[in-house]
Design a protein around this motif. Structure first.
Motif, PDB file in Angstrom:
ATOM      1  N   ASP A   1      27.334  42.296  35.464  1.00 48.54           N
ATOM      2  CA  ASP A   1      27.712  41.739  34.159  1.00 48.54           C
ATOM      3  C   ASP A   1      28.485  42.747  33.304  1.00 48.54           C
ATOM      4  N   GLY A   2      28.647  43.967  33.827  1.00 44.35           N
ATOM      5  CA  GLY A   2      29.456  44.964  33.135  1.00 44.35           C
ATOM      6  C   GLY A   2      28.706  45.879  32.194  1.00 44.35           C
ATOM      7  N   LEU A   3      27.379  45.851  32.243  1.00 43.46           N
ATOM      8  CA  LEU A   3      26.610  46.712  31.349  1.00 43.46           C
ATOM      9  C   LEU A   3      26.517  48.135  31.897  1.00 43.46           C
TER      10      LEU A   3
ATOM     11  N   VAL B   1      38.318  47.718  35.366  1.00 45.04           N
ATOM     12  CA  VAL B   1      38.311  47.543  36.817  1.00 45.04           C
ATOM     13  C   VAL B   1      37.027  46.904  37.335  1.00 45.04           C
ATOM     14  N   THR B   2      35.910  47.137  36.668  1.00 46.11           N
ATOM     15  CA  THR B   2      34.678  46.476  37.112  1.00 46.11           C
ATOM     16  C   THR B   2      34.791  44.969  36.919  1.00 46.11           C
ATOM     17  N   GLN B   3      35.292  44.544  35.774  1.00 50.97           N
ATOM     18  CA  GLN B   3      35.483  43.109  35.555  1.00 50.97           C
ATOM     19  C   GLN B   3      36.521  42.554  36.527  1.00 50.97           C
ATOM     20  N   LEU B   4      37.531  43.334  36.854  1.00 54.44           N
ATOM     21  CA  LEU B   4      38.531  42.913  37.840  1.00 54.44           C
ATOM     22  C   LEU B   4      37.874  42.604  39.182  1.00 54.44           C
ATOM     23  N   VAL B   5      36.989  43.483  39.629  1.00 56.25           N
ATOM     24  CA  VAL B   5      36.305  43.277  40.909  1.00 56.25           C
ATOM     25  C   VAL B   5      35.412  42.044  40.850  1.00 56.25           C
ATOM     26  N   VAL B   6      34.708  41.863  39.743  1.00 57.06           N
ATOM     27  CA  VAL B   6      33.842  40.689  39.589  1.00 57.06           C
ATOM     28  C   VAL B   6      34.683  39.413  39.629  1.00 57.06           C
ATOM     29  N   LEU B   7      35.773  39.394  38.873  1.00 52.07           N
ATOM     30  CA  LEU B   7      36.660  38.218  38.875  1.00 52.07           C
ATOM     31  C   LEU B   7      37.240  37.970  40.262  1.00 52.07           C
ATOM     32  N   ALA B   8      37.635  39.035  40.940  1.00 51.73           N
ATOM     33  CA  ALA B   8      38.206  38.881  42.283  1.00 51.73           C
ATOM     34  C   ALA B   8      37.200  38.236  43.235  1.00 51.73           C
ATOM     35  N   HIS B   9      35.925  38.580  43.093  1.00 52.81           N
ATOM     36  CA  HIS B   9      34.896  37.929  43.910  1.00 52.81           C
ATOM     37  C   HIS B   9      34.764  36.460  43.521  1.00 52.81           C
TER      38      HIS B   9
END
Length: 163
Positions: free
Chosen positions: A27-29, A136-144
Motif C-alpha cells: 500500500d506504499g507505507l 517507483v513502488t506505486q509503479l510496480v503495484v500498478l504494473a501488477h
C-alpha cells in the motif's frame, strides 16, 4: 554486469502478522507509518520486514519496490486493483519497468533496461509520468494490477543488491 545467484527454494508462506505488514508495504507505507498504524514498535516492523524478505527470497538491502514485486509475484499479499486504464508502453519502457521491479541500484536498473546509466533517471521519470505513478513502488503495484508484471521475478537475484 553484476554476477547473479540463483535460488530455487520454495516461498515460505507469511505468518498472519507478517502478511499484514506486507500488505501495508504494498500500500506504499513506510516502516515508520506501519509502526504508527499498527501500534507495533519500529524495531518489530523492521524485524518483520527482514523476515518477509527471507520468506520470499528477496535480497536484504533491496529497495521497497523490489520487495513489493517479490511479494506480489509470489502471491503473498492480496493482488492490487486499479480503475486506471493500462498504459501503452513501448518495448523499452516495459524493459525499464521490469528492471525497476527486479533491481535496486541505478546502475543495475540501467544495465537491465539496456540504457546508459546517465539516461536512466530521465527514462524513469518519463515512465512515471506515462503511468501516473507517484513513485517507483506505486509503479510496480500498478504494473501488477495491469498484468504487466505477473511472473515470479527471475530466480536470479543480483548479489550487488544484497551488499
Amino acid at each position: 554486469m553484476t554476477p547473479s545467484m540463483t535460488t530455487s527454494a520454495p516461498i515460505t508462506p507469511l505468518k498472519r502478522n507478517h502478511q499484514r505488514v506486507a500488505q501495508h508495504l504494498v500500500d506504499g507505507l513506510t516502516s515508520q507509518d506501519i509502526a504508527t498504524r499498527t501500534g507495533l514498535s519500529p524495531h518489530t516492523i523492521r524485524q518483520y520486514v527482514r523476515d518477509i524478505r527471507v520468506s520470499v527470497h528477496c535480497p536484504p538491502r533491496c529497495k521497497p519496490q523490489v520487495l513489493v514485486h517479490f511479494l506480489l509475484a509470489a502471491k503473498q499479499v492480496a493482488p492490487p486493483t486499479t480503475d486506471r486504464s493500462t498504459p501503452e508502453l513501448d518495448a523499452e519502457q516495459q524493459l525499464l519497468l521490469k528492471a525497476v521491479a527486479e533491481h535496486s541500484t541505478p546502475r543495475d536498473i540501467a544495465l537491465a533496461a539496456k540504457i546508459a546509466p546517465a539516461d536512466a533517471q530521465s527514462a524513469l521519470d518519463e515512465l512515471l509520468d506515462e503511468t501516473g505513478a507517484a513513485d517507483v513502488t506505486q509503479l510496480v503495484v500498478l504494473a501488477h494490477a495491469w498484468g504487466l508484471l505477473g511472473a515470479r521475478p527471475t530466480a536470479a537475484v543480483e548479489i550487488g543488491a544484497s551488499q
